[in-house]
Design an enzyme around this catalytic site. Structure first.
Site, PDB file in Angstrom:
ATOM      1  N   SER A   7       0.872  -1.177   0.000  1.00  0.00           N
ATOM      2  CA  SER A   7       0.000   0.000   0.000  1.00  0.00           C
ATOM      3  C   SER A   7       0.910   1.229   0.000  1.00  0.00           C
ATOM      4  O   SER A   7       2.084   1.128   0.371  1.00  0.00           O
ATOM      5  CB  SER A   7      -0.930  -0.009   1.215  1.00  0.00           C
ATOM      6  OG  SER A   7      -0.200  -0.256   2.403  1.00  0.00           O
ATOM      7  N   ALA A  43      -0.825  17.953   9.893  1.00  0.00           N
ATOM      8  CA  ALA A  43      -0.692  18.127  11.341  1.00  0.00           C
ATOM      9  C   ALA A  43      -1.530  19.333  11.768  1.00  0.00           C
ATOM     10  O   ALA A  43      -1.545  20.362  11.082  1.00  0.00           O
ATOM     11  CB  ALA A  43       0.769  18.338  11.707  1.00  0.00           C
ATOM     12  N   HIS A  69      -6.983   9.536   5.874  1.00  0.00           N
ATOM     13  CA  HIS A  69      -6.551   9.741   7.256  1.00  0.00           C
ATOM     14  C   HIS A  69      -7.487  10.768   7.896  1.00  0.00           C
ATOM     15  O   HIS A  69      -7.920  11.722   7.243  1.00  0.00           O
ATOM     16  CB  HIS A  69      -5.120  10.279   7.310  1.00  0.00           C
ATOM     17  CG  HIS A  69      -4.084   9.302   6.853  1.00  0.00           C
ATOM     18  ND1 HIS A  69      -2.844   9.208   7.429  1.00  0.00           N
ATOM     19  CD2 HIS A  69      -4.105   8.361   5.882  1.00  0.00           C
ATOM     20  CE1 HIS A  69      -2.143   8.258   6.831  1.00  0.00           C
ATOM     21  NE2 HIS A  69      -2.887   7.734   5.874  1.00  0.00           N
ATOM     22  N   ARG A  99      -5.179  10.059  16.528  1.00  0.00           N
ATOM     23  CA  ARG A  99      -5.349  11.221  17.405  1.00  0.00           C
ATOM     24  C   ARG A  99      -4.807  12.444  16.694  1.00  0.00           C
ATOM     25  O   ARG A  99      -5.404  13.495  16.706  1.00  0.00           O
ATOM     26  CB  ARG A  99      -4.571  10.991  18.714  1.00  0.00           C
ATOM     27  CG  ARG A  99      -4.813  12.084  19.725  1.00  0.00           C
ATOM     28  CD  ARG A  99      -3.725  12.133  20.757  1.00  0.00           C
ATOM     29  NE  ARG A  99      -2.453  12.533  20.170  1.00  0.00           N
ATOM     30  CZ  ARG A  99      -1.310  12.565  20.827  1.00  0.00           C
ATOM     31  NH1 ARG A  99      -1.268  12.187  22.080  1.00  0.00           N
ATOM     32  NH2 ARG A  99      -0.199  12.959  20.225  1.00  0.00           N
ATOM     33  N   GLN A 170       4.688   3.321  12.286  1.00  0.00           N
ATOM     34  CA  GLN A 170       5.640   4.400  12.009  1.00  0.00           C
ATOM     35  C   GLN A 170       6.850   3.763  11.338  1.00  0.00           C
ATOM     36  O   GLN A 170       7.100   2.557  11.522  1.00  0.00           O
ATOM     37  CB  GLN A 170       6.038   5.040  13.365  1.00  0.00           C
ATOM     38  CG  GLN A 170       6.907   6.256  13.269  1.00  0.00           C
ATOM     39  CD  GLN A 170       6.241   7.349  12.456  1.00  0.00           C
ATOM     40  OE1 GLN A 170       6.299   7.292  11.222  1.00  0.00           O
ATOM     41  NE2 GLN A 170       5.638   8.320  13.102  1.00  0.00           N
ATOM     42  N   HIS A 259       3.683  -1.126   3.847  1.00  0.00           N
ATOM     43  CA  HIS A 259       3.020   0.158   3.602  1.00  0.00           C
ATOM     44  C   HIS A 259       4.112   1.193   3.357  1.00  0.00           C
ATOM     45  O   HIS A 259       4.921   1.480   4.249  1.00  0.00           O
ATOM     46  CB  HIS A 259       2.183   0.538   4.828  1.00  0.00           C
ATOM     47  CG  HIS A 259       1.440   1.824   4.692  1.00  0.00           C
ATOM     48  ND1 HIS A 259       0.373   1.984   3.834  1.00  0.00           N
ATOM     49  CD2 HIS A 259       1.610   3.039   5.309  1.00  0.00           C
ATOM     50  CE1 HIS A 259      -0.086   3.226   3.929  1.00  0.00           C
ATOM     51  NE2 HIS A 259       0.646   3.880   4.812  1.00  0.00           N
TER      52      HIS A 259
END
Ligand code: FAD
Length: 288
Positions: A7, A43, A69, A99, A170, A259
């Site tokens: 992906s 962000a 996202h 978050r 990550q 990914h």
């Protein structure tokens, strides 16, 4: 060894030139038949509209499965759910629920007074909608805000239990980092797939700075290797070799999905995929 499922992650464009670049990247990587592609959310919630437009455009025109996202930053619950429902309405059923990072300069995450207080709250609410495949973030090098590794795993388990079907990690630099994390997840009772996030290193100094911000461990040998490669003008070659070896080591240990963080530049990712035996499966003219 069977080639992995892959992906790709993109970020939303901020101007016309960047839009063309994103579209070129999508077209260039689409023939590798990704399982899905995803589009980040800036962000501090800064790219809300651009993310939505990029997600819907790629979904409509590429035929690829697109994951949007979505973060909890600087938005009310109603605003966040309106965006999610809009995605569902346009046929986008995949969400990476986070978050999110606070805006630059803020000390840490402060929930909006009417917003979601945590990723778990967001995931629970999206899961109740029943419309979405929900993926979440995971941190093989431990998230900088975690009390310790065990608390980080407990929190990841809470995110999966809240309704997520997969975790995307990550980036990290050494295969052992991911493999240890995968073992720890199994031990903690996390049964959802954990897919390693792979960052092809376009620019070592930039990646190094980002890794420091994310709490990603930087092995000394990488500094050394890129310094020498820089002297010889061979950074691209080194980046391809390092990343291909990292992926190869993961696949040899049974990893089946990768990914890629493409940073909207397709060349390195494509070269690495080719080196891993992932061949184009669609003619380019059939994609757009
Ligand atoms: P969480 O997992 O909810 O929290 C991060 C860590 O803090 C946890 O691992 C846990 O250790 C600790 N923690 C938080 N709350 C609690 C609690 N109540 N109790 C105990 N521990 C707690 N950022 C963006 O802004 N936009 C993006 O599009 C984006 N995409 C990303 C995609 C991936 C695959 C990943 C891995 C990260 C992405 N990020 C993105 C970065 C992410 O927003 C940051 O890492 C952020 O700081 C954490 O988000 P999260 O959802 O993983 O947080």
């Amino acid at each position: 060894m069977a080639p992995p499922e892959i992906s790709f992650e993109f970020f939303p464009p901020r101007n016309l030139a960047a839009s063309f670049r994103l579209w070129d990247t999508v077209q260039s990587l689409a023939p590798l038949a990704p399982r899905f592609v995803s589009v980040t959310y800036g962000a501090g919630g800064t790219t809300r509209d651009l993310t939505r437009e990029a997600v819907e455009t790629i979904h409509k025109h590429s035929g690829l499965t697109v994951a949007a996202h979505l973060t909890c930053v600087d938005a009310t619950r109603a605003e966040t759910l309106e965006i999610a429902d809009g995605f569902a309405k346009s046929g986008v059923r995949d969400i990476v629920a986070l978050r999110g990072d606070p805006p630059k300069g803020s000390a840490g995450f402060t929930p909006h007074p009417d917003g979601f207080g945590s990723s778990v709250e967001l995931i629970e609410t999206l899961a109740q909608r029943g419309n979405f495949n929900i993926r979440v973030g995971a941190y093989p090098d431990i998230h900088p805000e975690a009390r310790d590794a065990s608390a980080d795993l407990d929190w990841l388990k809470a995110k999966i239990d809240a309704g997520a079907c997969e975790a995307l990690t990550q980036f990290f630099f050494e295969p052992e980092t991911f493999l240890r994390f995968r073992d720890a997840c199994i031990k903690a009772g996390i049964d959802a797939p954990i897919t390693p996030g792979i960052l092809p290193i376009e620019n070592w100094q930039g990646v190094r700075k980002f890794a420091t911000q994310c709490g990603t461990n930087i092995p000394l040998w990488l500094d050394d290797a890129f310094e020498k490669a820089h002297r010889d003008g061979r950074e691209d070659l080194l980046a391809t070799a390092i990343c291909t070896e990292l992926c190869g080591d993961l696949l040899a240990e049974g990893v089946e999905r990768l990914h890629f963080y493409t940073l909207n530049t397709p060349e390195l990712t494509r070269n690495i995929c080719h080196a891993l035996g992932i061949a184009p499966s669609v003619e380019l003219q059939n994609v757009a």
